[in-house]
Motif scaffolding. Structure first.
Motif, mmCIF file in Angstrom:
data_model
loop_
_atom_site.group_PDB
_atom_site.id
_atom_site.type_symbol
_atom_site.label_atom_id
_atom_site.label_comp_id
_atom_site.label_asym_id
_atom_site.label_seq_id
_atom_site.Cartn_x
_atom_site.Cartn_y
_atom_site.Cartn_z
ATOM 1 N N HIS A 26 2.832 51.922 34.185
ATOM 2 C CA HIS A 26 1.399 52.250 34.170
ATOM 3 C C HIS A 26 0.947 52.653 32.764
ATOM 4 O O HIS A 26 -0.158 52.304 32.349
ATOM 5 C CB HIS A 26 1.091 53.373 35.167
ATOM 6 C CG HIS A 26 1.084 52.905 36.586
ATOM 7 N ND1 HIS A 26 0.259 51.892 37.029
ATOM 8 C CD2 HIS A 26 1.792 53.293 37.668
ATOM 9 C CE1 HIS A 26 0.465 51.691 38.319
ATOM 10 N NE2 HIS A 26 1.397 52.528 38.736
ATOM 11 N N ASP A 76 -2.242 58.359 40.229
ATOM 12 C CA ASP A 76 -1.052 58.932 40.857
ATOM 13 C C ASP A 76 -1.014 60.452 40.775
ATOM 14 O O ASP A 76 0.006 61.064 41.113
ATOM 15 C CB ASP A 76 0.215 58.349 40.222
ATOM 16 C CG ASP A 76 0.381 56.873 40.543
ATOM 17 O OD1 ASP A 76 -0.168 56.421 41.564
ATOM 18 O OD2 ASP A 76 1.060 56.184 39.765
ATOM 19 N N HIS A 107 -6.661 56.110 45.042
ATOM 20 C CA HIS A 107 -6.532 54.769 44.478
ATOM 21 C C HIS A 107 -7.742 53.876 44.729
ATOM 22 O O HIS A 107 -7.657 52.665 44.560
ATOM 23 C CB HIS A 107 -5.265 54.097 44.997
ATOM 24 C CG HIS A 107 -4.031 54.545 44.284
ATOM 25 N ND1 HIS A 107 -3.583 55.844 44.328
ATOM 26 C CD2 HIS A 107 -3.159 53.879 43.488
ATOM 27 C CE1 HIS A 107 -2.489 55.954 43.611
ATOM 28 N NE2 HIS A 107 -2.208 54.777 43.082
ATOM 29 N N HIS A 150 -4.354 50.094 36.491
ATOM 30 C CA HIS A 150 -3.397 50.856 37.305
ATOM 31 C C HIS A 150 -3.296 50.251 38.708
ATOM 32 O O HIS A 150 -2.205 50.017 39.226
ATOM 33 C CB HIS A 150 -3.845 52.320 37.385
ATOM 34 C CG HIS A 150 -2.899 53.188 38.153
ATOM 35 N ND1 HIS A 150 -2.087 54.110 37.553
ATOM 36 C CD2 HIS A 150 -2.620 53.257 39.483
ATOM 37 C CE1 HIS A 150 -1.353 54.707 38.473
ATOM 38 N NE2 HIS A 150 -1.663 54.214 39.651
ATOM 39 N N ASP A 154 -0.387 48.376 41.283
ATOM 40 C CA ASP A 154 -0.062 48.972 42.582
ATOM 41 C C ASP A 154 -0.331 48.044 43.760
ATOM 42 O O ASP A 154 -0.089 48.419 44.899
ATOM 43 C CB ASP A 154 -0.862 50.265 42.785
ATOM 44 C CG ASP A 154 -0.262 51.427 42.012
ATOM 45 O OD1 ASP A 154 0.835 51.261 41.444
ATOM 46 O OD2 ASP A 154 -0.896 52.493 41.975
HETATM 47 ZN ZN ZN Z 1 -0.706 54.351 41.590
#
Ligand code: ZN
Length: 155
Positions: A26, A76, A107, A150, A154
């Motif tokens: 990330h 996160d 998220h 990001h 994910d």
């Molecule tokens: Zn994440």
């Protein structure tokens, strides 16, 4: 939850150049998002009719905001209580207790970014948006582009 075959293929294709979707990956993605952040902020500034110096400052601000978002207000952050202390661990603990990992709050691209900008930076980006709109916009654009990167990892 098991991923669909299409989502698994997409996920592997996106992660391949970065090697995964852990913290180092990330951070690497965040660095790659700096230039798109600067370009996006410049284009928005141009659309707003700002002068070239203001456009340059917007590009710099968005670049900084992109890196700051991943460093301080990453998607996160809801997992901070599970990580070793450091870099705002205690500040983000209440957030981690209230927000579940990879939920729409942590998220979600629009709401997640807005909530983390509000909590993580004590609402400063929104105050700037009212007081000095080009800087507020640059901050929000940088954070948004970083979060998009990001979330891509994910998937
Ligand atoms: Zn994440």
């Amino acid at each position: 939850m098991k991923k669909s075959p299409l989502r698994s293929t997409l996920s592997r294709a996106i992660r391949r150049p970065f090697g995964g979707s852990d913290r180092p990956h990330h951070l690497m993605m965040s660095k790659y998002c700096v230039v798109p952040s600067a370009v996006a902020a410049s284009l928005i500034g141009q659309h707003m009719g700002v002068d070239s110096l203001t456009g340059f400052v917007m590009a710099l601000g968005a670049s900084w905001a992109c890196l700051a978002q991943e460093d301080w207000a990453s998607a996160d952050r809801d997992e901070e209580e599970k990580r070793k202390p450091g870099n705002g661990h205690y500040y983000w603990l209440p957030f981690g207790v209230l927000v579940s990992h990879r939920s729409w709050i942590s998220h979600g691209l629009v709401w997640g970014t807005a909530i983390r900008l509000t909590y993580g930076f004590v609402g400063l980006p929104w105050v700037l948006l009212v007081i000095v709109p080009p800087l507020g916009i640059a901050w929000i654009v940088g954070a948004f582009v970083n979060d998009a990167g990001h979330l891509l990892l994910d998937v």
